[in-house]
Design an enzyme around this catalytic site. Structure first.
Site, PDB file in Angstrom:
ATOM      1  N   ARG A 100      45.076  40.425  51.788  1.00  0.00           N
ATOM      2  CA  ARG A 100      43.722  40.585  52.339  1.00  0.00           C
ATOM      3  C   ARG A 100      43.879  40.934  53.808  1.00  0.00           C
ATOM      4  O   ARG A 100      44.463  40.173  54.581  1.00  0.00           O
ATOM      5  CB  ARG A 100      42.911  39.300  52.172  1.00  0.00           C
ATOM      6  CG  ARG A 100      41.630  39.302  53.000  1.00  0.00           C
ATOM      7  CD  ARG A 100      40.699  38.156  52.681  1.00  0.00           C
ATOM      8  NE  ARG A 100      40.034  38.359  51.401  1.00  0.00           N
ATOM      9  CZ  ARG A 100      38.897  37.760  51.033  1.00  0.00           C
ATOM     10  NH1 ARG A 100      38.293  36.917  51.850  1.00  0.00           N
ATOM     11  NH2 ARG A 100      38.353  38.000  49.862  1.00  0.00           N
ATOM     12  N   HIS A 127      36.971  46.056  47.762  1.00  0.00           N
ATOM     13  CA  HIS A 127      37.192  44.693  47.267  1.00  0.00           C
ATOM     14  C   HIS A 127      37.306  44.784  45.741  1.00  0.00           C
ATOM     15  O   HIS A 127      36.433  44.321  45.001  1.00  0.00           O
ATOM     16  CB  HIS A 127      36.031  43.789  47.696  1.00  0.00           C
ATOM     17  CG  HIS A 127      36.317  42.318  47.603  1.00  0.00           C
ATOM     18  ND1 HIS A 127      37.526  41.807  47.127  1.00  0.00           N
ATOM     19  CD2 HIS A 127      35.552  41.230  47.904  1.00  0.00           C
ATOM     20  CE1 HIS A 127      37.477  40.492  47.155  1.00  0.00           C
ATOM     21  NE2 HIS A 127      36.302  40.123  47.620  1.00  0.00           N
ATOM     22  N   GLN A 130      36.853  41.673  43.303  1.00  0.00           N
ATOM     23  CA  GLN A 130      35.477  41.186  43.190  1.00  0.00           C
ATOM     24  C   GLN A 130      34.687  42.026  42.190  1.00  0.00           C
ATOM     25  O   GLN A 130      33.918  41.496  41.379  1.00  0.00           O
ATOM     26  CB  GLN A 130      34.799  41.225  44.563  1.00  0.00           C
ATOM     27  CG  GLN A 130      33.377  40.699  44.543  1.00  0.00           C
ATOM     28  CD  GLN A 130      33.307  39.205  44.294  1.00  0.00           C
ATOM     29  OE1 GLN A 130      33.920  38.431  45.007  1.00  0.00           O
ATOM     30  NE2 GLN A 130      32.561  38.780  43.282  1.00  0.00           N
ATOM     31  N   ASP A 217      25.290  41.304  49.428  1.00  0.00           N
ATOM     32  CA  ASP A 217      26.482  40.846  50.148  1.00  0.00           C
ATOM     33  C   ASP A 217      26.036  40.582  51.584  1.00  0.00           C
ATOM     34  O   ASP A 217      24.928  40.978  51.993  1.00  0.00           O
ATOM     35  CB  ASP A 217      27.560  41.963  50.090  1.00  0.00           C
ATOM     36  CG  ASP A 217      28.865  41.596  50.792  1.00  0.00           C
ATOM     37  OD1 ASP A 217      29.125  40.401  51.024  1.00  0.00           O
ATOM     38  OD2 ASP A 217      29.633  42.533  51.114  1.00  0.00           O
ATOM     39  N   CYS A 256      28.549  38.145  45.915  1.00  0.00           N
ATOM     40  CA  CYS A 256      29.996  37.853  45.873  1.00  0.00           C
ATOM     41  C   CYS A 256      30.338  36.575  46.619  1.00  0.00           C
ATOM     42  O   CYS A 256      31.398  36.001  46.404  1.00  0.00           O
ATOM     43  CB  CYS A 256      30.778  39.048  46.412  1.00  0.00           C
ATOM     44  SG  CYS A 256      30.437  39.437  48.142  1.00  0.00           S
ATOM     45  N   ARG A 284      36.259  35.387  39.091  1.00  0.00           N
ATOM     46  CA  ARG A 284      37.371  35.892  39.910  1.00  0.00           C
ATOM     47  C   ARG A 284      38.701  35.461  39.294  1.00  0.00           C
ATOM     48  O   ARG A 284      39.648  36.228  39.219  1.00  0.00           O
ATOM     49  CB  ARG A 284      37.268  35.356  41.350  1.00  0.00           C
ATOM     50  CG  ARG A 284      36.018  35.782  42.119  1.00  0.00           C
ATOM     51  CD  ARG A 284      36.031  37.269  42.391  1.00  0.00           C
ATOM     52  NE  ARG A 284      37.246  37.674  43.073  1.00  0.00           N
ATOM     53  CZ  ARG A 284      37.460  37.586  44.393  1.00  0.00           C
ATOM     54  NH1 ARG A 284      36.523  37.108  45.182  1.00  0.00           N
ATOM     55  NH2 ARG A 284      38.593  38.001  44.939  1.00  0.00           N
TER      56      ARG A 284
HETATM   57  N1   CP Z   1      33.922  36.800  47.449  1.00  0.00           N
HETATM   58  C1   CP Z   1      35.060  36.533  48.117  1.00  0.00           C
HETATM   59  O1   CP Z   1      35.988  37.363  48.196  1.00  0.00           O
HETATM   60  O2   CP Z   1      35.094  35.291  48.656  1.00  0.00           O
HETATM   61  P1   CP Z   1      36.175  34.739  49.693  1.00  0.00           P
HETATM   62  O3   CP Z   1      36.032  35.524  50.961  1.00  0.00           O
HETATM   63  O4   CP Z   1      35.840  33.284  49.849  1.00  0.00           O
HETATM   64  O5   CP Z   1      37.555  34.944  49.117  1.00  0.00           O
HETATM   65  N1  NVA Z   2      31.744  42.417  52.711  1.00  0.00           N
HETATM   66  C1  NVA Z   2      32.222  41.052  52.861  1.00  0.00           C
HETATM   67  C2  NVA Z   2      32.762  40.550  51.566  1.00  0.00           C
HETATM   68  C3  NVA Z   2      33.195  39.107  51.599  1.00  0.00           C
HETATM   69  C4  NVA Z   2      33.775  38.638  50.323  1.00  0.00           C
HETATM   70  C5  NVA Z   2      33.272  40.981  53.945  1.00  0.00           C
HETATM   71  O1  NVA Z   2      34.126  41.866  54.009  1.00  0.00           O
HETATM   72  O2  NVA Z   2      33.230  40.053  54.744  1.00  0.00           O
END
Ligand code: CP
Ligand code: NVA
Length: 303
Positions: A100, A127, A130, A217, A256, A284
């Protein structure tokens, strides 16, 4: 197999992963094989996470593997060691990586230089994990996505909306992106996407008319904290009872998570749809176990 983006996937791959996720969910605790037995995976995160971190740690262990979590500050990456050097070291030691971070190119480079299966656990561009969980939830709650109208409301140019647009291109469902003009995807992205079933609008009420799935989101993604001017653009884009009154009967709401109440979604609507939203979060785990199982060259389920 890598999972770097939905853009680089295909209808066949997405459908296969969702089928396998359904099987993973149905057989949790009684898997016939442990495809990651004897393997050690690294989870390398430069952004915060609850769902992604926990679901990957649990999923890897349930598939027989060992796992180590490395935040950027635990390793030399946080002190400027290049991703390609990190990749060449880890590629000689671990069997797979879940990453990530900010730049999509870092995940692409890691996969290239490490030579081990690499999974994108969120970048600024995409993502993908997700979206797999979301598709699984739509399959469970709506019987599938064929013929459904799906709306993404919020930042139309973030990782979630982009991954959704690629999923729509490959799977063929109608997708409407509703966002303030300044937060719609740029023309060059839409040209690359080339998906006539994806439309853009800055009229949220029109977007959600007769919609089956409403997806939202955060307005400010990780790395954009404090951008008050951007946040101020989203006033009309809140998922609330009035907006949902335009949807099809039996519609579902997805988020999400994490959710910011009274910003992108009201407390009332989040709680009304909590059953779906937390099922989506649970999914997930099942969806990522499907991805992980497909990274094993000896997996009998591999096509
Ligand atoms: N939805 C999601 O990716 O959550 P986190 O940022 O908690 O991993
Ligand atoms: N768009 C959001 C998704 C979080 C899971 C971010 O990148 O923070």
């Amino acid at each position: 197999m890598n999972l770097l983006s939905i853009e680089e996937s295909s209808a066949q791959q997405l459908e296969l992963l969702i089928d396998l996720a359904v099987e993973m969910k149905a057989t949790r605790g009684a898997h016939k094989t442990q495809p990651l037995a004897g393997q050690t995976w690294a989870i390398i995160f430069t952004k915060a996470s609850t769902r992604t971190r926990v679901s990957f740690e649990v999923g890897i262990r349930e598939l027989g593997g060992n796992v180590m979590f490395l935040s950027k500050n635990d390793i030399q990456l946080g002190r400027g060691e290049p991703i390609k050097d990190t990749a060449r070291v880890l590629g000689r030691m671990v069997h797979g990586a879940v990453i990530r971070t900010f730049a999509q190119q870092d995940v692409v480079d890691f996969a290239h230089f490490s030579g081990i299966p690499t999974i994108n656990a969120l970048t600024d561009d995409e993502h993908p994990c997700q979206i797999l969980a979301d598709l699984l939830t739509i399959r469970e709650k709506c019987g599938g996505w064929r013929g459904k109208k799906i709306v993404f409301i919020g930042d139309g140019d973030n990782n979630m909306s982009r991954s959704w647009m690629w999923a729509a291109k490959y799977l063929g469902f109608e997708l409407v992106i509703a966002a303030p003009a300044a937060c719609l995807p740029p023309e060059d992205f839409m040209t690359r996407l080339n998906a006539p079933n994806v439309s853009l609008t800055s009229n949220p009420a029109e977007a959600v008319k007769d919609a089956d799935v409403i997806n939202t989101d955060v307005w400010l993604s990780m790395g954009q904290e404090g951008q008050a001017e951007k946040e101020a653009l989203f006033g009309d884009y809140q998922v609330n009872a009035e907006l949902l009154s335009h949807c099809a009967p039996g519609h579902i709401v997805l988020h999400c998570l994490p959710a910011y109440r009274e910003k992108e979604i009201t407390e009332e609507i989040l709680e009304l749809h909590a059953d779906t939203i937390f099922q989506q979060a649970e999914n997930r785990l099942h969806a990522q176990k499907a991805v992980l199982a497909r990274t094993d060259p000896y997996d009998s389920l591999r096509s």
